[in-house]
Design an enzyme around this catalytic site. Structure first.
Site, PDB file in Angstrom:
ATOM      1  N   SER A  47       0.842  -1.201   0.000  1.00  0.00           N
ATOM      2  CA  SER A  47       0.000   0.000   0.000  1.00  0.00           C
ATOM      3  C   SER A  47       0.869   1.240   0.000  1.00  0.00           C
ATOM      4  CB  SER A  47      -0.902   0.019   1.230  1.00  0.00           C
ATOM      5  OG  SER A  47      -1.449   1.318   1.374  1.00  0.00           O
ATOM      6  N   MET A  93      -9.327   7.857  -0.343  1.00  0.00           N
ATOM      7  CA  MET A  93     -10.162   8.261   0.805  1.00  0.00           C
ATOM      8  C   MET A  93     -10.762   9.640   0.531  1.00  0.00           C
ATOM      9  SD  MET A  93      -7.729   7.102   3.944  1.00  0.00           S
ATOM     10  CE  MET A  93      -6.817   5.545   3.898  1.00  0.00           C
ATOM     11  N   HIS A 111      -8.423   0.696  -3.955  1.00  0.00           N
ATOM     12  CA  HIS A 111      -9.357   0.480  -2.840  1.00  0.00           C
ATOM     13  C   HIS A 111     -10.090   1.797  -2.581  1.00  0.00           C
ATOM     14  CE1 HIS A 111      -9.613  -0.404   1.820  1.00  0.00           C
ATOM     15  NE2 HIS A 111     -10.806  -0.336   1.251  1.00  0.00           N
ATOM     16  N   MET A 137     -12.325   4.001  -0.603  1.00  0.00           N
ATOM     17  CA  MET A 137     -12.964   4.271   0.693  1.00  0.00           C
ATOM     18  C   MET A 137     -13.710   5.600   0.562  1.00  0.00           C
ATOM     19  SD  MET A 137      -9.793   2.990   2.999  1.00  0.00           S
ATOM     20  CE  MET A 137      -8.715   3.163   1.580  1.00  0.00           C
ATOM     21  N   MET A 166     -11.288  -6.156   5.733  1.00  0.00           N
ATOM     22  CA  MET A 166     -10.508  -5.145   6.460  1.00  0.00           C
ATOM     23  C   MET A 166     -10.138  -5.703   7.839  1.00  0.00           C
ATOM     24  SD  MET A 166     -10.064  -2.568   4.486  1.00  0.00           S
ATOM     25  CE  MET A 166      -9.122  -1.656   5.709  1.00  0.00           C
ATOM     26  N   ASP A 213      -6.495  -6.563   4.434  1.00  0.00           N
ATOM     27  CA  ASP A 213      -5.895  -5.225   4.420  1.00  0.00           C
ATOM     28  C   ASP A 213      -5.943  -4.604   5.811  1.00  0.00           C
ATOM     29  OD1 ASP A 213      -5.102  -2.625   3.826  1.00  0.00           O
ATOM     30  OD2 ASP A 213      -6.844  -2.164   2.556  1.00  0.00           O
TER      31      ASP A 213
HETATM   32  C1  DX5 Z   1      -6.435   1.506   5.606  1.00  0.00           C
HETATM   33  C2  DX5 Z   1      -6.001   1.206   4.217  1.00  0.00           C
HETATM   34  C3  DX5 Z   1      -4.902   0.228   4.142  1.00  0.00           C
HETATM   35  C4  DX5 Z   1      -3.623   0.735   4.762  1.00  0.00           C
HETATM   36  C5  DX5 Z   1      -2.837  -0.441   5.180  1.00  0.00           C
HETATM   37  O1  DX5 Z   1      -7.475   2.397   5.581  1.00  0.00           O
HETATM   38  O2  DX5 Z   1      -7.082   0.661   3.473  1.00  0.00           O
HETATM   39  O3  DX5 Z   1      -4.663  -0.203   2.813  1.00  0.00           O
HETATM   40  O4  DX5 Z   1      -2.860   1.501   3.887  1.00  0.00           O
HETATM   41  O5  DX5 Z   1      -1.716   0.024   5.842  1.00  0.00           O
HETATM   42  P1  DX5 Z   1      -1.029  -0.773   7.015  1.00  0.00           P
HETATM   43  O6  DX5 Z   1      -0.467  -2.024   6.392  1.00  0.00           O
HETATM   44  O7  DX5 Z   1       0.019   0.179   7.469  1.00  0.00           O
HETATM   45  O8  DX5 Z   1      -2.077  -1.093   8.042  1.00  0.00           O
HETATM   46 ZN    ZN Z   2      -6.544  -0.340   1.530  1.00  0.00          ZN
END
Ligand code: DX5
Ligand code: ZN
Length: 229
Positions: free
Chosen positions: A8, A37, A66, A68, A137, A175
């Site tokens: 990521s 996001m 992804h 969000m 998640m 994730d």
């Molecule tokens: C969280 C994201 C993840 C995040 C994961 O909202 O969807 O993809 O970047 O990062 P780590 O591995 O640092 O938890």
């Molecule tokens: Zn993610």
């Protein structure tokens, strides 16, 4: 037993994303996970289609986008046009999930649905046969570097069973808080794609961290695979 790694870039240096992508590709990354996001569905803002387009021009591996965002349907065309190969949308954010999944597929990308930690796997029961992948998640979305929520391995297994129950061999992605300490358990639980941000880009050598994560992920699986049948 195989596993795909999707580093990521949320945890990468945003002023040097091209170098970050190149580093994890050198370490054997299979995908690049791009976290979008909107400051509404989650309390954080990141990037949009122009940055995805720039990443697509640099990346050798497919982009795993992804979303969000609230009402993700609004942005599917823009992210496909920007070069997303995989697009996942949250069941909590998509009012017309079936239509959105169909739209992603019609546009030629792989379509995934995501469940938050508090959302049961059963929320995907009626869309399971249509999914190209399902994302569990293991942290509450919005930020990188959070702690893995215990019990997420069992949820990965429940997601695998849900897909199997409808005859869908689509991969399960996980994730949030994934690192060398839990990767093998997640693969054993049924995870096919591991997303990792801090565990890779939070280290001084993301290429080495990618290799280390793969070694850890396969550490339980490989001896078993080597057993004579
Ligand atoms: C969280 C994201 C993840 C995040 C994961 O909202 O969807 O993809 O970047 O990062 P780590 O591995 O640092 O938890
Ligand atoms: Zn993610």
């Amino acid at each position: 037993m195989t596993v795909r790694l999707s580093p990521s870039i949320l945890a990468a240096d945003f002023a040097a994303l091209g170098a970050g992508v190149a580093a994890v590709e050198a370490g054997g990354a299979d995908l690049i996970h791009v976290d979008i996001m909107d400051g509404h569905f989650v309390p954080n803002l990141t990037i949009g289609p122009p940055v995805v387009k720039a990443l697509h021009a640099r990346a050798q591996v497919p982009l795993d986008v992804h979303l969000m965002v609230t009402d993700p349907e609004r942005f599917i065309d823009a992210f496909v046009d920007a070069g997303a190969a995989m697009i996942s949308v949250h069941v909590e954010a998509a009012t017309h999930l079936h239509r959105t999944i169909a739209h992603i597929k019609e546009r030629g990308a792989l379509a995934g649905a995501v469940v938050n930690p508090s959302t049961p796997v059963s929320a995907l029961e009626d869309i399971a046969r249509d999914l190209d992948f399902a994302l569990v998640m293991s942290v509450n979305p919005g930020f990188g570097g959070q702690h893995f929520i215990p019990g997420s391995e069992a949820k990965v297994t429940r997601m695998r069973r849900l897909l199997d129950a409808v005859g869908n061999s689509a991969p399960v992605e996980v994730d949030g808080g994934v690192d060398t300490s839990n990767a093998a358990r997640l693969v054993a639980a049924g995870a096919d794609i591991l997303v990792a941000g801090a565990a890779i880009f939070g280290t001084p050598d993301p290429a080495a961290a990618t290799r280390a994560l793969r070694a850890a992920a396969l550490s339980l699986a490989e001896p078993a695979a080597a057993q004579p049948r």
